[in-house]
Motif scaffolding. Structure first.
Motif: not given
Length: 307
Positions: A157-158, A264-266, A289-293
C-alpha cells in the motif's frame, strides 16, 4: 545453495531463539515437571547442535547430506504452542490429584452417605477451568492474523502511494549494505575508491560495509554509548563478517554519502538525515524494512522509483 556466511548467520539466530525457548520452558516448569523439562531442553540443544554440525560438514564436503534448514523453530512461532502446553500440563496435574483423591476416599459405612469432599470438588472445578482455557488458547491462536501477510499488505500500500517499486535483495546478512549500494547507484553516487564499473553487483556491499565501519571507527563518541562490546571488535564485525546492519550503520552511511535515508516499515517512514551543514542538498534514498517477511528475520530491500 546456502553460502557459509548465510548458514553462520542462520545458526546464530537459531541458537539465540533456542536459548530463549529453553528459558521460557524452565520458568514455566513446576517441581513435578522440572526433571522432564530439563531433559527436554538438553535434547533440544543436542538436536540443534548435531543438525548444525551436520550442515557445516555437508557444506565443506565432509558429510553425505545436510539436514533441511529451519528445523529449529523460531521463538515467535512457538509461543502459542508453549502457552497451550503449559495449560495442558496444569490439567494433567489436577486430573492426577483427582485420581488420587478418588482412590483414597473411603467407601460408605452402614449405608450412610459419603461425606462431601470439598477438596475434590475444587480440583474438579479447576480442571474444568483449565480445559476451557486450553480450548480458548487454541481458538485464539487459530484466529491470529498472519503477521507476514499483514506486513506485506501494508508495505504494498505504501509503495503504491509513494510511487515506488521494490528490488528484492538477497537475505544473506549483507542486505542493508546491498540495498544501500543499489540506492546509491540509482542516484549516481559513487560507492567508494573502487570503480563501480569494476564491481560485480553482488560484491558492492563490501565497499559500503567498509565505508560504514570506517565512519564508526573515526567517530567513536557518536557510537560507543550504544555498543555492548569494544569499538574495535564491533568495527571488525561490521567490516569483515556477515553481521547484520542496523540503525547505527544507516546513520554512518547517511553521513558518509550525504544522503537522507528513508526507511519504510509497517506503513511508517523513518528518516535518517546526514549533517544539515553539508555542502550540498542531500539526495533521498529509500529502503524497505521487514520484520516478518523473510526466513532469517529482519531484512532490507531497495525501493526504486516506479516507471
Amino acid at each position: 545453495m546456502e553460502s557459509l556466511e548465510e548458514m553462520q548467520s542462520r545458526h546464530r539466530k537459531e541458537q539465540k531463539d533456542l536459548q530463549s525457548r529453553i528459558m521460557q520452558k524452565k520458568k514455566a516448569a513446576t517441581k513435578k515437571t522440572r526433571k522432564g523439562v530439563n531433559g527436554e531442553c538438553e535434547e533440544l540443544e543436542r538436536q540443534v547442535k548435531e543438525r548444525q554440525e551436520g550442515e557445516r560438514l555437508a557444506l565443506n564436503g565432509e558429510g553425505d547430506t545436510a539436514p533441511p534448514a529451519g528445523d529449529s523453530p523460531r521463538l515467535d512461532e512457538t509461543m502459542d504452542e508453549e502457552h497451550t502446553e503449559q495449560l495442558s500440563n496444569g490439567v494433567e496435574e489436577i486430573t492426577e490429584s483427582l485420581d488420587k483423591s478418588q482412590v483414597s476416599e473411603a467407601p460408605p459405612e452402614n449405608g450412610q452417605p459419603r461425606k462431601r469432599n470439598r477438596q475434590k470438588e475444587r480440583l474438579a472445578r479447576r480442571a474444568a477451568e483449565q480445559e476451557n482455557a486450553v480450548e480458548e488458547a487454541k481458538k485464539e491462536a487459530a484466529n491470529q492474523p498472519d503477521p507476514k501477510a499483514v506486513e506485506r499488505a501494508q508495505m504494498l500500500k505504501e509503495f503504491k502511494a509513494r510511487g515506488l517499486t521494490e528490488k528484492t535483495i538477497r537475505p544473506d546478512g549483507h542486505c542493508l549494505f546491498s540495498a544501500v549500494a543499489d540506492q546509491l547507484s540509482q542516484v549516481g553516487i559513487p560507492l567508494g575508491a573502487e570503480s563501480d564499473a569494476e564491481l560485480k553487483e553482488d560484491q558492492r556491499y563490501k565497499v559500503v560495509r567498509k565505508a560504514a565501519a570506517r565512519y564508526i571507527e573515526a567517530h567513536p563518541d557518536d557510537f560507543v554509548a550504544w555498543l555492548d562490546e569494544p569499538l574495535g571488535q564491533y568495527v571488525h564485525k561490521i567490516r569483515d563478517t556477515a553481521e547484520w546492519g542496523g540503525h547505527l550503520e544507516l546513520l554512518a552511511l547517511a553521513k558518509t554519502y550525504n544522503v537522507e535515508i528513508c526507511v519504510l516499515q509497517n506503513g511508517v517512514a523513518q528518516n535518517i538525515e546526514p549533517d544539515l551543514a553539508g555542502a550540498s542538498e542531500p539526495e533521498k534514498i529509500w529502503l524497505a524494512y521487514y520484520r516478518h517477511g523473510f526466513g532469517l528475520g529482519e531484512h532490507y530491500n531497495s525501493l526504486r522509483k516506479a516507471p
